[in-house]
Motif scaffolding. Structure first.
Motif, short mmCIF file in Angstrom:
data_model
loop_
_atom_site.label_atom_id
_atom_site.label_comp_id
_atom_site.label_asym_id
_atom_site.label_seq_id
_atom_site.Cartn_x
_atom_site.Cartn_y
_atom_site.Cartn_z
N MET A 127 10.72 -26.00 -50.03
CA MET A 127 11.95 -26.43 -49.37
C MET A 127 12.49 -27.70 -50.01
SD MET A 127 13.14 -24.51 -46.98
CE MET A 127 14.16 -25.69 -46.10
N GLY A 128 11.57 -28.62 -50.36
CA GLY A 128 12.00 -29.85 -51.01
C GLY A 128 12.66 -29.57 -52.35
N LYS A 129 12.08 -28.62 -53.10
CA LYS A 129 12.64 -28.27 -54.40
C LYS A 129 13.99 -27.57 -54.26
CE LYS A 129 8.13 -27.86 -56.66
NZ LYS A 129 7.19 -26.97 -57.37
N LEU A 130 14.12 -26.83 -53.15
CA LEU A 130 15.37 -26.10 -52.93
C LEU A 130 16.48 -26.98 -52.38
CD1 LEU A 130 14.02 -22.78 -51.36
CD2 LEU A 130 15.15 -23.03 -53.57
N ALA A 131 16.12 -28.20 -51.95
CA ALA A 131 17.10 -29.06 -51.28
C ALA A 131 18.34 -29.28 -52.13
CB ALA A 131 16.47 -30.40 -50.92
N GLY A 132 18.13 -29.52 -53.44
CA GLY A 132 19.27 -29.75 -54.32
C GLY A 132 20.18 -28.54 -54.37
N GLY A 133 19.55 -27.34 -54.51
CA GLY A 133 20.35 -26.12 -54.57
C GLY A 133 21.06 -25.85 -53.27
N VAL A 134 20.37 -26.12 -52.14
CA VAL A 134 20.99 -25.91 -50.83
C VAL A 134 22.18 -26.84 -50.66
CG1 VAL A 134 20.64 -26.16 -48.35
CG2 VAL A 134 18.89 -25.04 -49.73
N ALA A 135 22.02 -28.09 -51.06
CA ALA A 135 23.13 -29.05 -50.95
C ALA A 135 24.31 -28.59 -51.79
CB ALA A 135 22.65 -30.43 -51.40
N HIS A 136 24.02 -28.03 -52.96
CA HIS A 136 25.08 -27.52 -53.83
C HIS A 136 25.83 -26.38 -53.16
CE1 HIS A 136 27.15 -26.56 -57.56
NE2 HIS A 136 26.76 -25.30 -57.42
N ASP A 137 25.06 -25.45 -52.55
CA ASP A 137 25.69 -24.32 -51.85
C ASP A 137 26.54 -24.80 -50.68
OD1 ASP A 137 24.54 -22.53 -53.57
OD2 ASP A 137 22.86 -22.01 -52.24
N PHE A 138 26.02 -25.79 -49.95
CA PHE A 138 26.78 -26.31 -48.81
C PHE A 138 28.07 -26.97 -49.29
CE2 PHE A 138 25.54 -25.82 -44.59
CZ PHE A 138 24.17 -25.67 -44.51
N ASN A 139 27.98 -27.69 -50.40
CA ASN A 139 29.19 -28.33 -50.92
C ASN A 139 30.25 -27.30 -51.27
OD1 ASN A 139 28.56 -31.05 -50.72
ND2 ASN A 139 27.52 -31.11 -52.70
N ASN A 140 29.81 -26.19 -51.87
CA ASN A 140 30.76 -25.13 -52.22
C ASN A 140 31.41 -24.54 -50.97
OD1 ASN A 140 30.25 -25.38 -54.94
ND2 ASN A 140 28.72 -23.75 -54.99
N ILE A 141 30.57 -24.30 -49.94
CA ILE A 141 31.08 -23.72 -48.69
C ILE A 141 32.03 -24.69 -48.00
CG2 ILE A 141 30.42 -22.94 -46.39
CD1 ILE A 141 27.80 -21.90 -47.63
N LEU A 142 31.62 -25.95 -47.93
CA LEU A 142 32.47 -26.96 -47.27
C LEU A 142 33.77 -27.18 -48.04
CD1 LEU A 142 29.78 -29.58 -46.20
CD2 LEU A 142 31.04 -28.00 -44.73
N SER A 143 33.69 -27.10 -49.37
CA SER A 143 34.91 -27.24 -50.17
C SER A 143 35.90 -26.14 -49.83
CB SER A 143 34.57 -27.20 -51.66
OG SER A 143 33.79 -28.32 -52.03
N ALA A 144 35.38 -24.92 -49.65
CA ALA A 144 36.25 -23.80 -49.29
C ALA A 144 36.85 -24.01 -47.91
CB ALA A 144 35.47 -22.49 -49.34
N ILE A 145 36.02 -24.44 -46.96
CA ILE A 145 36.50 -24.66 -45.60
C ILE A 145 37.57 -25.74 -45.57
CG2 ILE A 145 35.85 -25.48 -43.30
CD1 ILE A 145 33.14 -24.16 -43.70
#
Length: 220
Positions: A127-145
């Protein structure tokens, strides 16, 4: 030999491979199950089943020429004792001269618990290693919203007929964010992740709509 088997900490028993009748139980096994089941059908008294076990290893213990194989090693959770056991099965010559199954079962319940804790620890490390990727995905989603929300505000005054489409895109992005959170929660808990098919093309298409204005015209 009987004294040796009775002195071991493992559960040891011998069963007739045709009738499934228990021929011998060592003292350790009698203690665990609370009584001597010699003469009883193994799958009834040791597993609490109504029919023979689907994972019975009897057919693996003798080769086509009638000679013993190297045996079989497997593990299972026993519903009667509520313990995890590592079983070693092999065919041996019994006192009547016929081959019977000898099972030596070692309790690995504590080991299974440690493995589960280790797996959970590895999950959290991942989960710690995935945190960066998750944050990136959230940024993309939030940018769209955020992007479609700004467009909706603009369309509210200039192109109100396009407002419904803008709101649909915002709702779609919010749902993707919710799904991403759900996946993270499933991963961090001790639950199986339910997988379902999705259409990648739709998601890519929605992203392209938002990015089209900033993409070079040479990119199709």
């Amino acid at each position: 030999l009987i004294a040796v088997l009775n002195g071991l900490e493992s559960n040891i028993y011998v069963v007739d491979m045709d009738s499934h009748e228990i021929l011998f139980m060592n003292d350790r096994m009698k203690e665990i199950f609370g009584q001597d089941f010699t003469g009883s059908i193994c799958w009834k008294v040791l597993k609490g089943k109504q029919t023979s076990c689907k994972n019975c290893t009897n057919h693996k213990l003798l080769a086509s020429n009638g000679q013993p194989t190297p045996g079989d090693t497997w593990q299972e959770h026993n519903p009667i004792t509520d313990r995890w056991m590592l079983n070693h099965d092999r065919a041996i010559r019994w006192i009547d001269g016929q081959y019977a199954k000898l099972q030596v079962a070692t309790d690995i319940t504590e080991l299974k618990a440690m493995e589960e804790k280790l797996q959970q620890s590895q999950k959290m490390e991942a989960m710690g290693k995935l945190a960066g990727g998750v944050a990136h995905d959230f940024n993309n989603i939030l940018s769209a919203i955020i992007g479609y929300a700004e467009i909706a505000i603009s369309d509210l005054q200039e192109n109100p007929e396009d407002l419904q489409e803008d709101l649909n895109e915002i709702l779609s992005g919010a749902n993707r964010a919710k799904d991403l959170v759900q996946q993270i929660l499933y991963f961090s808990r001790k639950k199986e992740l339910k997988k379902k098919p999705i259409s990648i093309g739709i998601i890519v298409g929605e992203a392209v709509k938002l990015l089209r204005a900033s993409l070079p015209s040479t990119i199709d």
